[in-house]
Design a protein around this motif. Structure first.
Motif, mmCIF file in Angstrom:
data_model
loop_
_atom_site.group_PDB
_atom_site.id
_atom_site.type_symbol
_atom_site.label_atom_id
_atom_site.label_comp_id
_atom_site.label_asym_id
_atom_site.label_seq_id
_atom_site.Cartn_x
_atom_site.Cartn_y
_atom_site.Cartn_z
ATOM 1 N N GLU A 168 -13.578 4.426 -6.770
ATOM 2 C CA GLU A 168 -12.896 4.270 -5.689
ATOM 3 C C GLU A 168 -13.560 3.282 -4.789
ATOM 4 O OE1 GLU A 168 -11.921 8.340 -6.997
ATOM 5 O OE2 GLU A 168 -13.695 7.021 -6.700
ATOM 6 N N ALA A 169 -14.867 3.134 -4.842
ATOM 7 C CA ALA A 169 -15.479 2.131 -3.986
ATOM 8 C C ALA A 169 -15.085 0.479 -4.234
ATOM 9 C CB ALA A 169 -17.229 2.243 -4.434
ATOM 10 N N CYS A 170 -14.579 0.377 -5.608
ATOM 11 C CA CYS A 170 -14.365 -0.844 -5.876
ATOM 12 C C CYS A 170 -12.959 -1.338 -5.079
ATOM 13 C CB CYS A 170 -13.971 -0.831 -7.282
ATOM 14 S SG CYS A 170 -15.394 -0.517 -8.691
ATOM 15 N N CYS A 171 -11.965 -0.539 -5.263
ATOM 16 C CA CYS A 171 -10.846 -1.027 -4.454
ATOM 17 C C CYS A 171 -11.209 -0.951 -2.820
ATOM 18 C CB CYS A 171 -9.666 -0.167 -4.895
ATOM 19 S SG CYS A 171 -9.723 1.557 -4.535
ATOM 20 N N VAL A 172 -11.793 0.273 -2.274
ATOM 21 C CA VAL A 172 -11.735 0.358 -0.760
ATOM 22 C C VAL A 172 -12.907 -0.779 -0.458
ATOM 23 C CG1 VAL A 172 -12.492 1.882 0.995
ATOM 24 C CG2 VAL A 172 -11.255 2.706 -0.940
ATOM 25 N N GLY A 173 -13.883 -1.174 -0.910
ATOM 26 C CA GLY A 173 -14.961 -2.013 -0.757
ATOM 27 C C GLY A 173 -14.431 -3.388 -0.687
ATOM 28 N N LEU A 174 -13.364 -3.635 -1.721
ATOM 29 C CA LEU A 174 -12.918 -4.902 -1.906
ATOM 30 C C LEU A 174 -12.187 -5.216 -0.666
ATOM 31 C CD1 LEU A 174 -12.233 -7.711 -3.517
ATOM 32 C CD2 LEU A 174 -10.322 -6.315 -4.509
ATOM 33 N N GLU A 175 -11.162 -4.371 -0.247
ATOM 34 C CA GLU A 175 -10.375 -4.451 0.740
ATOM 35 C C GLU A 175 -11.188 -4.715 1.913
ATOM 36 O OE1 GLU A 175 -6.864 -5.313 2.391
ATOM 37 O OE2 GLU A 175 -7.085 -4.860 0.289
ATOM 38 N N ALA A 176 -12.393 -4.051 2.077
ATOM 39 C CA ALA A 176 -13.013 -4.289 3.445
ATOM 40 C C ALA A 176 -13.843 -5.380 3.500
ATOM 41 C CB ALA A 176 -14.200 -3.014 3.457
ATOM 42 N N GLY A 177 -13.932 -6.283 2.527
ATOM 43 C CA GLY A 177 -14.510 -7.437 2.432
ATOM 44 C C GLY A 177 -13.551 -8.838 2.346
ATOM 45 N N ILE A 178 -12.312 -8.560 2.356
ATOM 46 C CA ILE A 178 -11.423 -9.747 2.499
ATOM 47 C C ILE A 178 -10.437 -9.208 3.695
ATOM 48 C CG2 ILE A 178 -11.535 -10.266 -0.173
ATOM 49 C CD1 ILE A 178 -8.817 -8.614 -0.337
ATOM 50 N N ASN A 179 -9.509 -10.455 3.636
ATOM 51 C CA ASN A 179 -8.418 -10.342 4.734
ATOM 52 C C ASN A 179 -7.046 -9.851 4.171
ATOM 53 O OD1 ASN A 179 -10.256 -11.660 6.726
ATOM 54 N ND2 ASN A 179 -9.669 -13.743 5.868
ATOM 55 N N PRO A 180 -6.175 -9.257 5.288
ATOM 56 C CA PRO A 180 -5.007 -8.713 4.542
ATOM 57 C C PRO A 180 -4.167 -9.891 4.029
ATOM 58 C CG PRO A 180 -5.437 -7.948 6.643
ATOM 59 C CD PRO A 180 -6.447 -9.159 6.581
ATOM 60 N N THR A 181 -4.471 -11.129 4.479
ATOM 61 C CA THR A 181 -3.604 -12.586 4.186
ATOM 62 C C THR A 181 -3.849 -13.001 2.894
ATOM 63 O OG1 THR A 181 -5.197 -13.737 5.255
ATOM 64 C CG2 THR A 181 -3.026 -13.219 6.364
ATOM 65 N N ASP A 182 -5.190 -12.515 2.058
ATOM 66 C CA ASP A 182 -5.738 -12.761 0.849
ATOM 67 C C ASP A 182 -4.880 -12.229 -0.213
ATOM 68 O OD1 ASP A 182 -7.808 -14.411 1.885
ATOM 69 O OD2 ASP A 182 -9.163 -12.696 1.861
ATOM 70 N N HIS A 183 -4.586 -12.913 -1.337
ATOM 71 C CA HIS A 183 -3.912 -12.374 -2.468
ATOM 72 C C HIS A 183 -4.890 -11.677 -3.328
ATOM 73 C CE1 HIS A 183 -0.605 -14.951 -0.761
ATOM 74 N NE2 HIS A 183 -1.467 -15.574 -0.620
ATOM 75 N N VAL A 184 -4.453 -10.565 -4.055
ATOM 76 C CA VAL A 184 -4.801 -9.769 -5.037
ATOM 77 C C VAL A 184 -3.908 -9.596 -6.065
ATOM 78 C CG1 VAL A 184 -6.122 -7.534 -5.409
ATOM 79 C CG2 VAL A 184 -6.349 -8.339 -3.393
ATOM 80 N N ILE A 185 -4.460 -9.843 -7.290
ATOM 81 C CA ILE A 185 -3.576 -9.369 -8.721
ATOM 82 C C ILE A 185 -4.565 -8.564 -9.756
ATOM 83 C CG2 ILE A 185 -2.675 -10.664 -10.713
ATOM 84 C CD1 ILE A 185 -2.746 -13.101 -8.923
ATOM 85 N N THR A 186 -4.297 -7.604 -10.165
ATOM 86 C CA THR A 186 -4.892 -6.759 -10.720
ATOM 87 C C THR A 186 -4.554 -6.265 -12.135
ATOM 88 O OG1 THR A 186 -3.699 -4.609 -10.369
ATOM 89 C CG2 THR A 186 -5.146 -5.524 -8.583
ATOM 90 N N SER A 187 -5.067 -5.577 -12.803
ATOM 91 C CA SER A 187 -4.765 -5.279 -14.252
ATOM 92 C C SER A 187 -3.956 -4.096 -14.075
ATOM 93 C CB SER A 187 -6.061 -4.889 -15.130
ATOM 94 O OG SER A 187 -6.711 -4.044 -14.463
ATOM 95 N N TYR A 188 -3.812 -3.057 -15.108
ATOM 96 C CA TYR A 188 -3.026 -1.915 -15.078
ATOM 97 C C TYR A 188 -3.681 -0.685 -14.368
ATOM 98 C CZ TYR A 188 -5.481 -1.552 -19.323
ATOM 99 O OH TYR A 188 -6.663 -1.601 -20.274
ATOM 100 N N ARG A 189 -4.882 -0.645 -14.157
ATOM 101 C CA ARG A 189 -5.493 0.263 -13.509
ATOM 102 C C ARG A 189 -5.552 0.294 -11.947
ATOM 103 N NH1 ARG A 189 -8.298 3.936 -16.443
ATOM 104 N NH2 ARG A 189 -8.672 2.273 -17.948
ATOM 105 N N ALA A 190 -4.316 0.181 -11.333
ATOM 106 C CA ALA A 190 -4.041 -0.321 -10.009
ATOM 107 C C ALA A 190 -3.721 0.578 -8.958
ATOM 108 C CB ALA A 190 -2.899 -1.397 -10.169
ATOM 109 N N HIS A 191 -3.688 1.996 -9.212
ATOM 110 C CA HIS A 191 -3.230 2.858 -8.194
ATOM 111 C C HIS A 191 -3.891 2.614 -6.944
ATOM 112 C CE1 HIS A 191 -1.831 5.446 -11.785
ATOM 113 N NE2 HIS A 191 -0.952 4.413 -11.737
ATOM 114 N N GLY A 192 -5.277 2.648 -7.041
ATOM 115 C CA GLY A 192 -6.294 2.605 -5.922
ATOM 116 C C GLY A 192 -5.907 1.260 -5.170
#
Length: 360
Positions: A99-123
């Protein structure tokens, strides 16, 4: 104007007073607005300096991070339950422990940035703005799912979020392959969520070089404590600033751990022991680490965090009820939303007299 990024990742009271517990709590709690914490130094590759080794956590952010991580954790546990009850079919890859990965990542970028993930993507689906209800409904294949019930666990999408990808490694070239990102000096953060195990084996038994943050070769890299949300946040901010300043791509390896197996078909205990999993839970759990930081530094009380836990569980239960009762998408919509702008066309089904019309 900032460039946009693409990321390819109980109290025990003694005494004689008879005051109600709520009054005692109100009288004894005086919260701090913020606190400063030391965080683990990141390992660096082709970088002269890295993220800071101290950071400030505000009470407001701490409560927000705690609730988000608890929501992801409870959502994944509920998904596990729904899968075993056969409400969820097909592939399902859970991220509890990470959980620290997805929440920490979001805390460090902007909502306007783009995110592309692999299949373990629920978080990541949740931190990018999708509701628990839309995620669980997508897992159960219901009309109210974020992809209208037709994507499932590996295909979830939101604004500036280009969901999971069923093909292993597909998010790399979809974002920008290493070579192209370096050639064109693209503002791209490549993220390796290193949860230490693949499908059936450990990284030490599968890779001669386990320093994944160096695998970019000509791309600078960071190895980050992926169990500490503050470390992930600061490393992400550093990487984002690096990219936005025109220095080109960067690679982050987040050292984390998954509690479940690789997928629902993997019990996750044939190549590691139950004792190892329990040891990580007791010593390095990301939610526990944040909770301890907040309580010990008077950013929150145990009782306050328990109230958040109750609130989260209710949200998850309500979402699960919706995911089990919402109607499935009708058969005639099978061909809908295949293309975004092409003209409609007819798709012949298994029965040649039945056709499905596609719409945008």
């Amino acid at each position: 104007m900032k460039k946009m990024l693409t990321a390819a990742v109980s109290r025990v009271l003694s005494g004689v007073t008879q005051k109600p517990a709520s009054r005692v709590l109100a009288a004894s709690c005086k919260y701090s607005n913020n606190a400063t914490f030391e965080i683990k130094k990141c390992d660096l590759y082709r970088l002269e300096e890295g993220p800071p080794v101290t950071t400030v956590l505000t009470r407001e952010d701490g409560l927000k991070y705690y609730k988000m991580m608890q929501t992801v954790r409870r959502m994944e546990l509920k998904a596990d339950q729904l899968y075993k009850q056969k409400f969820i079919r097909g592939f399902c890859h859970l991220c509890d422990g990470q959980e620290a990965c997805c929440v920490g990542l979001e805390a460090g970028i902007n909502p306007t940035d783009h995110v592309i993930t692999s299949y373990r993507a629920h978080g990541f689906s949740y931190t990018r703005g999708l509701t628990v209800r839309s995620i669980l409904a997508e897992l159960t294949g219901r009309r109210g799912g974020c992809a209208k019930g037709k994507g499932g666990s590996m295909h979830m999408y939101a604004k500036n979020f280009y969901g999971g990808n069923g093909i292993v490694g597909a998010q790399g070239p979809l974002g920008a392959a290493y070579n192209m990102a370096a050639l064109w000096n693209l503002p791209c953060i490549f993220i390796c969520e290193n949860n230490r195990y693949g499908m059936g084996t450990s990284l030490e038994r599968a890779a001669a070089n386990t320093d994944y943050y160096k695998r970019g070769n000509f791309i600078p890299g960071l190895r980050v404590d992926g169990m500490d949300i503050l470390c992930v946040r600061e490393a992400t901010k550093f990487a984002a600033d690096y990219c936005r300043s025109g220095k080109g791509p960067i690679l982050m390896e987040l050292l984390t751990y998954r509690y479940h197996g690789h997928s629902m078909s993997d019990p996750g205990i044939s190549y590691r022991t139950r004792e190892e999993i329990q040891s990580v839970r007791s010593k390095s759990d990301p939610i526990m680490l944040l909770k301890d930081k907040m309580v010990n530094n008077k950013l929150a009380s145990v009782e306050e965090l328990k109230e958040i836990d109750v609130e989260v569980r209710k949200e998850i239960d309500d979402a699960a009820q919706f995911a089990m009762t919402d109607p499935e998408p009708p058969l005639e919509e099978l061909g809908h939303h295949i293309y975004s702008s092409n003209p409609p066309f007819d798709i012949r089904g298994a029965n040649q007299w039945i056709k499905f019309q596609s719409i945008s």
